[in-house]
Design an enzyme around this catalytic site. Structure first.
Site, short mmCIF file in Angstrom:
data_model
loop_
_atom_site.label_atom_id
_atom_site.label_comp_id
_atom_site.label_asym_id
_atom_site.label_seq_id
_atom_site.Cartn_x
_atom_site.Cartn_y
_atom_site.Cartn_z
N LYS A 285 53.79 -8.66 65.29
CA LYS A 285 53.50 -8.69 63.86
C LYS A 285 54.79 -8.78 63.06
O LYS A 285 55.83 -8.32 63.52
CB LYS A 285 52.77 -7.40 63.45
CG LYS A 285 51.35 -7.28 63.93
CD LYS A 285 50.75 -5.96 63.46
CE LYS A 285 49.33 -5.80 63.95
NZ LYS A 285 48.38 -6.76 63.38
N ARG A 365 39.54 -5.92 70.24
CA ARG A 365 38.32 -6.41 70.88
C ARG A 365 38.42 -6.30 72.40
O ARG A 365 37.39 -6.18 73.08
CB ARG A 365 38.03 -7.84 70.42
CG ARG A 365 39.07 -8.85 70.80
CD ARG A 365 39.02 -10.11 69.95
NE ARG A 365 39.58 -9.92 68.62
CZ ARG A 365 39.61 -10.85 67.67
NH1 ARG A 365 39.12 -12.04 67.90
NH2 ARG A 365 40.15 -10.58 66.50
N1 BES Z 1 44.78 -3.85 63.98
C1 BES Z 1 44.73 -5.21 63.57
C2 BES Z 1 43.84 -5.43 62.34
C3 BES Z 1 44.24 -4.77 61.05
C4 BES Z 1 44.84 -5.50 60.06
C5 BES Z 1 43.95 -3.46 60.80
C6 BES Z 1 45.18 -4.92 58.86
C7 BES Z 1 44.28 -2.85 59.60
C8 BES Z 1 44.89 -3.59 58.63
C9 BES Z 1 44.20 -6.06 64.70
O1 BES Z 1 44.51 -5.64 65.98
C10 BES Z 1 44.82 -7.41 64.54
O2 BES Z 1 46.00 -7.51 64.66
N2 BES Z 1 43.98 -8.42 64.29
C11 BES Z 1 44.45 -9.74 64.11
C12 BES Z 1 43.55 -10.66 64.89
C13 BES Z 1 44.05 -12.06 64.97
C14 BES Z 1 45.29 -12.14 65.82
C15 BES Z 1 42.96 -12.92 65.54
C16 BES Z 1 44.41 -10.07 62.63
O3 BES Z 1 43.47 -9.63 61.96
O4 BES Z 1 45.33 -10.70 62.15
MN MN Z 2 46.38 -6.29 66.64
#
Ligand code: BES
Ligand code: MN
Ligand code: ZN
Length: 509
Positions: A285, A365
């Site tokens: 990230k 997931r």
């Molecule tokens: N934990 C994150 C989602 C999240 C985002 C939680 C903002 C709280 C606040 C999750 O694991 C994630 O990173 N999801 C990705 C999925 C994508 C790579 C398909 C996302 O939402 O960007």
């Molecule tokens: Mn994630």
């Protein structure tokens, strides 16, 4: 916080602060119509003490608006605090919950440690006594929570005493029961919040497992906490793939609530995402706001809070809880985009589904896939999961509604009914074959991301592959688990969202 009921007339109660609710009774929609604030009490002395300030127009009884009077004439209380509920026509018991939180958060920084809260008097339709009591006590406990745990100059501003003043004619036993219930619920929500508040270095998967076990022992739940070896034994290839890049071992947390004498009927499976820190892994990230990813175990924490309340409130239904805890980190042992993982098989004779990893940041997931399969294997007949699953859900619904999905209208109807009690906001989003198409993989069964569009839905479709035909609800709480701003009735930081709704859903069986 000591919590008790009083049936003494409001004006006679000796206290540091008496809080009384007010609503705006103006019904005209014309632009020059002034608010008409009215106190929701029949106590003549209280009405007289507030008369001048209400007439002044300085206090309009807007939602969570406050006005403080010192040495109110004719009252035994040292202070009178008026708390607004907003327009009378829109007032619900949930407004009482917020108002109680507002009152508690009002006194905290002022060094006042005790409060008497007058239950709203008015038509019994809007303010059924027991429901108002429950909302007020829950609101007070939630309002009393602050997140500054690690500040060396932390001042203890906790409220010592919260007294509900009810009309003498009220059903005392019913109100006492409502108080007892609300304390359990408020404390359970705060238990969840305290877990979510912990930073990743203080709350590793192992420590989350220990906290769950301690809580379970305290309230009399059955529990097991497993790690790497059990994941191997169960062939939890999806869950394991997330934890493999971290120096911290994963924790598979299982809690069981088995009420005496209940041997048939549904078994509810509560499954939570317990990522104690989500760096994204190799698909790392950006640095901005990455610290918020310490909250990526909020779904798991919500399930633990709900289980605590279930154990203490003792509904007549069996419940099991699976929390999949891991840290998602980049390293030489981390999984890579392109890797193919094999999820846990539901039965030993069938192979597990294969997952092509497109993005290692879509890890929630993966752990939930195996958690849902395991809950089914343990006998769950109905499933509910909660997870901070997708940023896409936050894009869709903002920080106002959390996302909800279901493959079964009847099961979802029960959840909708639960929302009316909990006062929480969830919005149902669709599932569908076209979305399922978006996560088909060329090399394996499915891939772990479905591209940019409809990201919250394709994530839900991914989970649906693993619940198969089991009635199931998925809650995406990414936008609500952590609040960046404080509100009059709740501190900024962890919200404890979903605990109350999941609990009410369980109690509806
Ligand atoms: N934990 C994150 C989602 C999240 C985002 C939680 C903002 C709280 C606040 C999750 O694991 C994630 O990173 N999801 C990705 C999925 C994508 C790579 C398909 C996302 O939402 O960007
Ligand atoms: Mn994630
Ligand atoms: Zn995550």
């Amino acid at each position: 916080m000591r919590t008790q009921l009083s049936f003494t007339p409001l004006s006679e109660i000796e206290t540091e602060l008496l809080a009384v609710l007010a609503a705006d009774t103006q019904t005209s929609k014309s632009s020059d119509a002034k608010p008409e604030p009215a106190l929701l009490t029949a106590d003549a002395a209280v009405l007289a003490a507030a008369k001048a300030v209400l007439a002044s127009g300085e206090f309009q009884a807007g939602a969570n608006e406050t006005m403080l009077l010192h040495a109110p004439a004719g009252l035994a209380a040292k202070r009178l605090l008026m708390v607004g509920l907003g327009k009378q026509a829109k007032v619900t018991t949930h407004s009482v919950r917020s108002a109680a939180g507002t009152a508690v958060r009002f006194i905290k920084p002022r060094g006042i440690r005790e409060i008497v809260f007058g239950l709203p008097e008015g038509d019994s339709q809007t303010f059924p006594h027991a429901a108002s009591v429950r909302a007020a006590v829950e609101g007070a406990f939630v309002g009393d929570f602050d997140s500054d745990t690690y500040r060396s100059d932390r001042k203890d501003q906790s409220t010592h005493s919260f007294t509900l003043a009810a009309p003498a004619a009220a059903d005392k036993a019913a109100l006492q029961a409502a108080v007892a219930e609300a304390i359990i619920i408020g404390e359970s929500q705060n238990f969840t919040r305290s877990l979510v508040n912990e930073p990743g270095n203080k709350l590793t998967p192992t420590i989350l497992g220990q906290r769950a076990a301690e809580m379970a022992s305290e309230v009399g739940l059955g529990w097991e906490v497993h790690s790497t070896e059990k994941l191997r034994e169960l062939k939890m290839g999806a869950f394991w793939s997330v934890s493999q890049g971290s120096a911290e071992p994963p924790a598979l947390i299982v809690l069981r609530y088995e009420p005496k004498g209940v041997t048939d009927g549904p078994v509810l499976g509560l499954v939570g995402k317990g990522i104690t820190f989500d760096s994204g892994g190799i698909s790392i990230k950006p640095a901005d706001k990455m610290e918020e990813m310490k909250t990526d175990m909020s779904g798991g924490a919500a399930m633990l809070g709900a289980m605590r309340a279930i154990a203490l409130l003792k509904p007549k239904v069996r419940v099991l809880c699976v929390v999949c805890a891991a840290e998602n980190m980049p390293s030489g042992t981390a999984q890579k985009p392109g890797d193919v993982q094999t999820a846990m098989p539901f039965t030993a004779d069938k192979p597990g589904k294969t997952i092509e990893i497109i993005n290692t940041d879509a890890e929630g997931r993966l752990v939930l896939a195996d958690g849902l399969t395991y809950a089914r294997q343990l006998g769950a007949t109905h499933l509910i999961d909660a997870a901070t699953l997708t940023g896409a859900c936050v894009v869709a619904l903002g920080h106002v509604n959390a996302g909800a999905f279901s493959n079964d209208d009847e099961t979802f109807a029960k959840f909708n009914a639960a929302l009316a009690v909990s006062g929480e906001k969830f919005w149902r989003l669709p599932l569908g074959e076209e979305y399922a198409e978006m996560i088909k993989s060329d090399i394996g069964d499915i891939k772990n991301t479905g591209g940019r569009w409809g990201g919250a839905i394709t994530a839900a479709e991914f989970l649906k592959v693993f619940v198969e035909d089991t009635p199931w609800i998925h809650l995406d709480i990414a936008g609500l688990a952590w609040s960046e701003d404080s509100k009059p009735y709740i501190a900024k930081g962890p919200s404890g969202v979903a605990v109350r709704s999941i609990l009410e859903w369980v109690r509806s069986f």
